[in-house]
Design an enzyme around this catalytic site. Sequence first.
Site, PDB file in Angstrom:
ATOM      1  N   SER A 105     106.844  98.565 -44.761  1.00 54.85           N
ATOM      2  CA  SER A 105     107.996  98.277 -45.787  1.00 54.85           C
ATOM      3  C   SER A 105     107.817  97.362 -46.636  1.00 54.85           C
ATOM      4  O   SER A 105     108.033  96.053 -45.939  1.00 54.85           O
ATOM      5  CB  SER A 105     109.428  98.213 -44.685  1.00 54.85           C
ATOM      6  OG  SER A 105     110.434  98.353 -45.401  1.00 54.85           O
TER       7      SER A 105
ATOM      8  N   HIS B  76     106.288 102.399 -47.075  1.00 49.95           N
ATOM      9  CA  HIS B  76     108.084 102.315 -47.024  1.00 49.95           C
ATOM     10  C   HIS B  76     108.972 101.810 -48.280  1.00 49.95           C
ATOM     11  O   HIS B  76     109.052 100.242 -48.500  1.00 49.95           O
ATOM     12  CB  HIS B  76     108.195 102.173 -45.658  1.00 49.95           C
ATOM     13  CG  HIS B  76     109.579 102.709 -45.394  1.00 49.95           C
ATOM     14  ND1 HIS B  76     109.803 104.488 -45.132  1.00 49.95           N
ATOM     15  CD2 HIS B  76     110.723 101.950 -45.427  1.00 49.95           C
ATOM     16  CE1 HIS B  76     111.138 103.924 -44.692  1.00 49.95           C
ATOM     17  NE2 HIS B  76     111.799 103.416 -45.038  1.00 49.95           N
TER      18      HIS B  76
ATOM     19  N   ASP C  28     112.675 100.868 -49.453  1.00 47.58           N
ATOM     20  CA  ASP C  28     113.606 100.575 -48.114  1.00 47.58           C
ATOM     21  C   ASP C  28     115.120 100.445 -50.439  1.00 47.58           C
ATOM     22  O   ASP C  28     114.876  99.227 -50.412  1.00 47.58           O
ATOM     23  CB  ASP C  28     113.703  99.265 -47.692  1.00 47.58           C
ATOM     24  CG  ASP C  28     113.857 100.279 -46.468  1.00 47.58           C
ATOM     25  OD1 ASP C  28     113.934 100.849 -45.814  1.00 47.58           O
ATOM     26  OD2 ASP C  28     112.831  99.529 -46.362  1.00 47.58           O
TER      27      ASP C  28
ATOM     28  N   HIS D  23     113.392 105.298 -48.843  1.00 48.76           N
ATOM     29  CA  HIS D  23     114.222 105.389 -48.038  1.00 48.76           C
ATOM     30  C   HIS D  23     115.522 105.019 -49.049  1.00 48.76           C
ATOM     31  O   HIS D  23     115.771 103.644 -48.607  1.00 48.76           O
ATOM     32  CB  HIS D  23     114.126 104.896 -47.144  1.00 48.76           C
ATOM     33  CG  HIS D  23     114.642 104.572 -45.850  1.00 48.76           C
ATOM     34  ND1 HIS D  23     114.604 104.163 -44.928  1.00 48.76           N
ATOM     35  CD2 HIS D  23     115.914 105.760 -45.236  1.00 48.76           C
ATOM     36  CE1 HIS D  23     115.863 104.306 -44.126  1.00 48.76           C
ATOM     37  NE2 HIS D  23     116.609 104.673 -44.603  1.00 48.76           N
TER      38      HIS D  23
ATOM     39  N   MET E 142     119.263 103.970 -48.896  1.00 52.54           N
ATOM     40  CA  MET E 142     120.211 103.809 -47.495  1.00 52.54           C
ATOM     41  C   MET E 142     121.371 104.147 -48.683  1.00 52.54           C
ATOM     42  O   MET E 142     121.740 102.762 -49.208  1.00 52.54           O
ATOM     43  CB  MET E 142     120.296 103.111 -46.986  1.00 52.54           C
ATOM     44  CG  MET E 142     119.473 103.230 -46.347  1.00 52.54           C
ATOM     45  SD  MET E 142     117.933 101.586 -45.070  1.00 52.54           S
ATOM     46  CE  MET E 142     116.791 101.361 -46.852  1.00 52.54           C
TER      47      MET E 142
ATOM     48  N   MET F 270     115.527 106.124 -36.943  1.00 57.19           N
ATOM     49  CA  MET F 270     116.127 104.895 -37.319  1.00 57.19           C
ATOM     50  C   MET F 270     115.642 104.381 -35.981  1.00 57.19           C
ATOM     51  O   MET F 270     116.722 105.020 -34.764  1.00 57.19           O
ATOM     52  CB  MET F 270     117.643 104.511 -37.965  1.00 57.19           C
ATOM     53  CG  MET F 270     117.509 105.101 -39.403  1.00 57.19           C
ATOM     54  SD  MET F 270     116.569 104.627 -40.250  1.00 57.19           S
ATOM     55  CE  MET F 270     116.798 102.431 -40.004  1.00 57.19           C
TER      56      MET F 270
ATOM     57  N   PHE G 260     119.009  96.207 -43.008  1.00 57.85           N
ATOM     58  CA  PHE G 260     118.312  94.786 -42.355  1.00 57.85           C
ATOM     59  C   PHE G 260     117.361  95.619 -42.102  1.00 57.85           C
ATOM     60  O   PHE G 260     116.958  95.866 -41.119  1.00 57.85           O
ATOM     61  CB  PHE G 260     118.883  94.280 -42.535  1.00 57.85           C
ATOM     62  CG  PHE G 260     119.890  93.602 -42.284  1.00 57.85           C
ATOM     63  CD1 PHE G 260     120.241  92.386 -43.466  1.00 57.85           C
ATOM     64  CD2 PHE G 260     121.511  93.789 -42.046  1.00 57.85           C
ATOM     65  CE1 PHE G 260     121.887  92.677 -44.368  1.00 57.85           C
ATOM     66  CE2 PHE G 260     122.972  94.284 -42.443  1.00 57.85           C
ATOM     67  CZ  PHE G 260     123.092  93.401 -43.131  1.00 57.85           C
ATOM     68  N   GLY G 261     116.397  94.293 -42.517  1.00 55.87           N
ATOM     69  CA  GLY G 261     114.567  93.973 -41.644  1.00 55.87           C
ATOM     70  C   GLY G 261     114.366  93.486 -40.597  1.00 55.87           C
ATOM     71  O   GLY G 261     116.419  92.625 -40.427  1.00 55.87           O
ATOM     72  N   GLY G 262     113.537  93.118 -40.264  1.00 59.02           N
ATOM     73  CA  GLY G 262     113.921  92.560 -38.689  1.00 59.02           C
ATOM     74  C   GLY G 262     114.321  92.218 -37.283  1.00 59.02           C
ATOM     75  O   GLY G 262     115.134  91.601 -36.716  1.00 59.02           O
TER      76      GLY G 262
ATOM     77  N   GLY H  31     111.955  97.868 -36.634  1.00 57.26           N
ATOM     78  CA  GLY H  31     111.327  97.163 -35.099  1.00 57.26           C
ATOM     79  C   GLY H  31     110.059  97.139 -34.344  1.00 57.26           C
ATOM     80  O   GLY H  31     109.957  97.443 -33.484  1.00 57.26           O
TER      81      GLY H  31
ATOM     82  N   GLY I 158     107.680  96.947 -41.130  1.00 59.56           N
ATOM     83  CA  GLY I 158     108.315  95.454 -42.241  1.00 59.56           C
ATOM     84  C   GLY I 158     107.959  94.299 -41.791  1.00 59.56           C
ATOM     85  O   GLY I 158     106.528  93.565 -41.604  1.00 59.56           O
ATOM     86  N   SER I 159     108.917  93.610 -41.326  1.00 62.63           N
ATOM     87  CA  SER I 159     108.381  92.657 -40.488  1.00 62.63           C
ATOM     88  C   SER I 159     107.058  92.440 -40.128  1.00 62.63           C
ATOM     89  O   SER I 159     106.508  90.578 -39.744  1.00 62.63           O
ATOM     90  CB  SER I 159     109.698  91.316 -39.796  1.00 62.63           C
ATOM     91  OG  SER I 159     109.680  92.898 -38.827  1.00 62.63           O
TER      92      SER I 159
END
Length: 231
Positions: free
Chosen positions: A8, A33, A35, A67, A69, A138, A144-146, A178, A198-199
């Site tokens: 991401s 990905h 976002d 994606h 949102m 999801m 939010f990421g992380g 996550g 992502g993270s």
Amino acid sequence: MEPWIAPSILAADFARLGQEVDDVVAAGADLIHFDVMDNHYVPNLSVGPLVLESLRRHGVEATVDVHLMVKPVDRLIGDFIDAGADIVSFHPEASEHPHRSLGLIREKGAKAGLVFNPGTPIALLEPLIDAVDLVLVMSVNPGFGGQAFIPSALDKVRSARALIDASGSAIRLEIDGGIKVDNIAEAGAAGADTFVAGSAIFGVPDSGRGRVDDYRQVIRCMRDELAAPAG
Ligand code: DX5
Ligand code: ZN
């Protein structure tokens, strides 16, 4: 289906986005990905179609998984497909008519994805399954990421897997939020075949050997976990 790893870009360094995407693709990512957050459907703001267009112009040829949102959904579908999206997913709560939105995506030549929040029942998939190419579960609340992985997402992945298998269609089952090296195997065992991270990927510490190498290590560990026998 072969497992796909989808980094991401939300966790990438936006000042060097083209290079970050090139690096993660060179490191073995299967798709990117992307976002999109609107500070309305979710409490955060990210990037729009101009940024995707720039990545295409920069030379990114990888599959891009957008994606959305955002609310409303429909107006942005065409903008993102024109900008170079291959897959467009949205949240059914954000569209007045999810079946129509799915149809719009396919009509414009992209794959259509439906996203399930932690609070959204998977039963919503049943009447729409013929219009869907990808189901995104999801494992965090979007925005939010992380954030920490929500374990109940695994049950939802299992239910989605059962519905997809019963449909006999080649629908991808993606999980987002996550996902790390230490929980990706569980998600795979539950039935996911596409893994957003992502993270876990872009946040990996800089080893000094170059980012392609850093990202490759994480992606390789994820694939090893997915290939290891369960238990
Ligand atoms: C959350 C986004 C995710 C997010 C994942 O709203 O949809 O794609 O970027 O980030 P991590 O892997 O850090 O949870
Ligand atoms: Zn996402």
